[in-house]
Design an enzyme around this catalytic site. Structure first.
Site, PDB file in Angstrom:
ATOM      1  N   GLU A  81       0.828  -1.210   0.000  1.00 52.41           N
ATOM      2  CA  GLU A  81       0.000   0.000   0.000  1.00 52.41           C
ATOM      3  C   GLU A  81       0.862   1.259   0.000  1.00 52.41           C
ATOM      4  O   GLU A  81       0.453   2.302  -0.483  1.00 52.41           O
ATOM      5  CB  GLU A  81      -0.943   0.028   1.216  1.00 52.41           C
ATOM      6  CG  GLU A  81      -2.299  -0.562   0.896  1.00 52.41           C
ATOM      7  CD  GLU A  81      -3.416  -0.169   1.864  1.00 52.41           C
ATOM      8  OE1 GLU A  81      -3.159   0.460   2.893  1.00 52.41           O
ATOM      9  OE2 GLU A  81      -4.561  -0.529   1.571  1.00 52.41           O
ATOM     10  N   HIS A 140       8.259 -26.290   1.044  1.00 58.53           N
ATOM     11  CA  HIS A 140       7.504 -27.333   0.340  1.00 58.53           C
ATOM     12  C   HIS A 140       6.357 -26.714  -0.447  1.00 58.53           C
ATOM     13  O   HIS A 140       5.343 -27.363  -0.676  1.00 58.53           O
ATOM     14  CB  HIS A 140       6.986 -28.356   1.353  1.00 58.53           C
ATOM     15  CG  HIS A 140       8.105 -29.074   2.041  1.00 58.53           C
ATOM     16  ND1 HIS A 140       8.546 -30.331   1.665  1.00 58.53           N
ATOM     17  CD2 HIS A 140       8.919 -28.677   3.051  1.00 58.53           C
ATOM     18  CE1 HIS A 140       9.564 -30.689   2.439  1.00 58.53           C
ATOM     19  NE2 HIS A 140       9.819 -29.693   3.288  1.00 58.53           N
ATOM     20  N   LYS A 189     -13.525   1.262  -3.750  1.00 55.25           N
ATOM     21  CA  LYS A 189     -14.447   1.590  -2.657  1.00 55.25           C
ATOM     22  C   LYS A 189     -15.586   2.471  -3.170  1.00 55.25           C
ATOM     23  O   LYS A 189     -16.744   2.277  -2.818  1.00 55.25           O
ATOM     24  CB  LYS A 189     -13.699   2.347  -1.549  1.00 55.25           C
ATOM     25  CG  LYS A 189     -12.655   1.547  -0.817  1.00 55.25           C
ATOM     26  CD  LYS A 189     -12.094   2.407   0.314  1.00 55.25           C
ATOM     27  CE  LYS A 189     -10.781   1.887   0.819  1.00 55.25           C
ATOM     28  NZ  LYS A 189     -10.106   2.821   1.712  1.00 55.25           N
TER      29      LYS A 189
END
Ligand code: PA5
Length: 446
Positions: free
Chosen positions: A281, A302, A414
């Site tokens: 951000e 892994h 938003k």
């Protein structure tokens, strides 16, 4: 207490020290800027001017919560990830069988199923709800606030107020109004302290304190790491956070596009997502930025490690280890002959050996790597660790010529969501939504 950044493999493959030299040469310019912004009070995560009021304000709020076994945090992004990282690192008991102590639940998504399951299992009378939002207007957090307020009211009537605390801006925002209207307990998010830099304020420390974590030690560790920057800002060039910023910026200039934080302190694994948010951000701006990738040793050996080692040569790595981790129980002397080399060794030896093996393998595969080795893995060290990465993020942003303290691009989604829900004042977004939805679908069934 000393921690170490080890640089011997940092400039390798196609990254040379010469790539960072022009950035290091900007240290005096950066020092002046640091001095100015500290004086203007723009960098409270470094100078912590709020510490005294936090230390006096937090304990009474905590005291009110004493009858509650559960804390339910409503918050998202920087208002949630730091608290979770600290919880997982220093109060991991909740994830283990037979846990009976305090529990912290962090609702940082809008998953209706999860939310229902959480509210069905918690009892309002035993739950301290903490709504955390710097702006006091984040829709996901407010949505949960409205629903949880109702849930408390249904069970406790007017007593709901005793169970709700807000952590928000001192003056502005809807949550501050709520606190004033209903006389809710509240703590402040200080001015200029953005979400992802706020873990060491009430945002992260109230949940930590509730869990019995030594929250003052977290502050102490951070303050200690920040001290040279705060006291001698013009000497920023000598601080490890600036060296890290120069290295990260040089990586980007040399077309590296991913930055791994490989955490070999398993209990600190949740600092990975915390860092990823901080870095992404802050620095994903103007078509620039290196994607943060969080990985945990040994689990991810892994999983994604194959890609780190033999995928595109576009990765740098901050490799995190911690000294004095518990060695744990030892293998018996009766292990089969095939495994005789493990006899008498503690489980911790495996972590240590695998960390070394993976670190070497990364270096041998041409991944420029900075080794960050913490003196121990207690809260004080975690405070220093967080501060180091926050400061490095800030300086990287300055070197990139972007503002590491804002996040303008995330506003669009938003606004469009608000338009979708019919919020007033989003007429342009509504038009954009209509055009987007008008494009004929090309669905493929499977
Ligand atoms: O780091 C940030 O600034 C953001 O991720 C915010 O923390 C997040 O958007 C939540 O904002 P607020 O605390 O205002 O609810």
């Amino acid at each position: 207490m000393s921690h170490y950044l080890e640089w011997s493999r940092a400039y390798s493959h196609r990254l040379n020290t010469a790539d960072a030299a022009p950035l290091q040469a900007r240290a005096s310019e950066m020092g002046l800027r640091l001095e100015r912004e500290l004086t203007q009070g723009l960098l409270p995560f470094l100078s912590m001017p709020y510490r005294a009021s936090l230390e006096s304000g937090l304990p009474p709020v905590l005291e009110r919560m004493r009858p509650c076994r559960h804390m339910l945090v409503l918050g998202i992004g920087g208002s949630a990830l730091g608290a979770r990282a600290v919880q997982k690192a220093f109060a991991p008991g909740q994830d283990r069988p037979g846990h009976t102590g305090s529990s912290l639940w962090i609702a940082d998504n809008v998953c209706a199923e999860e939310f229902e399951a959480l509210l069905a299992a918690l009892h309002p009378a035993e739950t301290a709800v903490v709504c955390i939002s710097k702006s006091g207007g984040t829709i996901e957090t407010l949505a949960q606030y409205f629903l949880v307020r109702q849930w408390l009211q249904d069970a406790l009537g007017e007593g709901w107020r005793e169970h709700m605390t807000v952590v928000t801006d001192a003056v502005s925002g809807y949550l501050r109004q709520e606190a004033s209207s209903y006389g809710l307990a509240s703590l402040e998010v200080p001015d200029h302290l953005g979400g992802r830099y706020s873990v060491l304020s009430a945002v992260g420390l109230l949940p930590a304190a509730f869990l019995g974590i030594d929250w003052r030690a977290l502050l102490d560790g951070a303050a200690h790491a920040a001290q040279p920057l705060v006291e001698k800002p013009r000497r920023v060039g000598e601080h490890p956070s600036y060296a890290l910023a120069c290295w990260a910026r040089a990586l980007e200039i040399q077309d590296y596009s991913e930055l791994i934080l490989f955490c070999y302190v398993p209990r600190w694994a949740a600092f990975g997502p915390w860092f990823a948010q901080l870095w992404a951000e802050s620095l994903g701006k103007d078509g620039q930025g290196i994607l943060p990738v969080s990985a945990t040793g040994v689990t991810d050996q892994h999983s994604v490690n194959q890609m780190f080692l033999d995928g595109r040569r576009n990765k740098g790595c901050i490799f995190l280890t911690g000294r004095r981790q518990q060695p744990g129980r030892a293998f018996g002397q009766d292990l089969p002959e095939k495994w005789a080399w493990l006899r008498g060794k503690p489980l911790g030896a495996l972590l240590e050996a695998e960390a070394l093996g993976t670190r070497m393998a990364l270096c041998m595969s041409g991944v420029p790597l900075v080794h960050l080795d913490m003196e121990d893995t207690g809260p004080r060290s975690a405070g220093a660790f967080m501060l180091l990465l926050e400061a490095a993020t800030l300086f990287t942003g300055w070197l990139m010529e972007v503002n590491p303290l804002d996040q303008p691009a995330v506003e669009l989604g938003k606004r469009l969501a608000n338009a979708r829900l019919g919020a007033p004042g989003y007429e342009r977004e509504q038009t954009d939504l209509d055009s987007f939805m008008a494009v004929p679908l090309q669905e493929q069934v499977f």
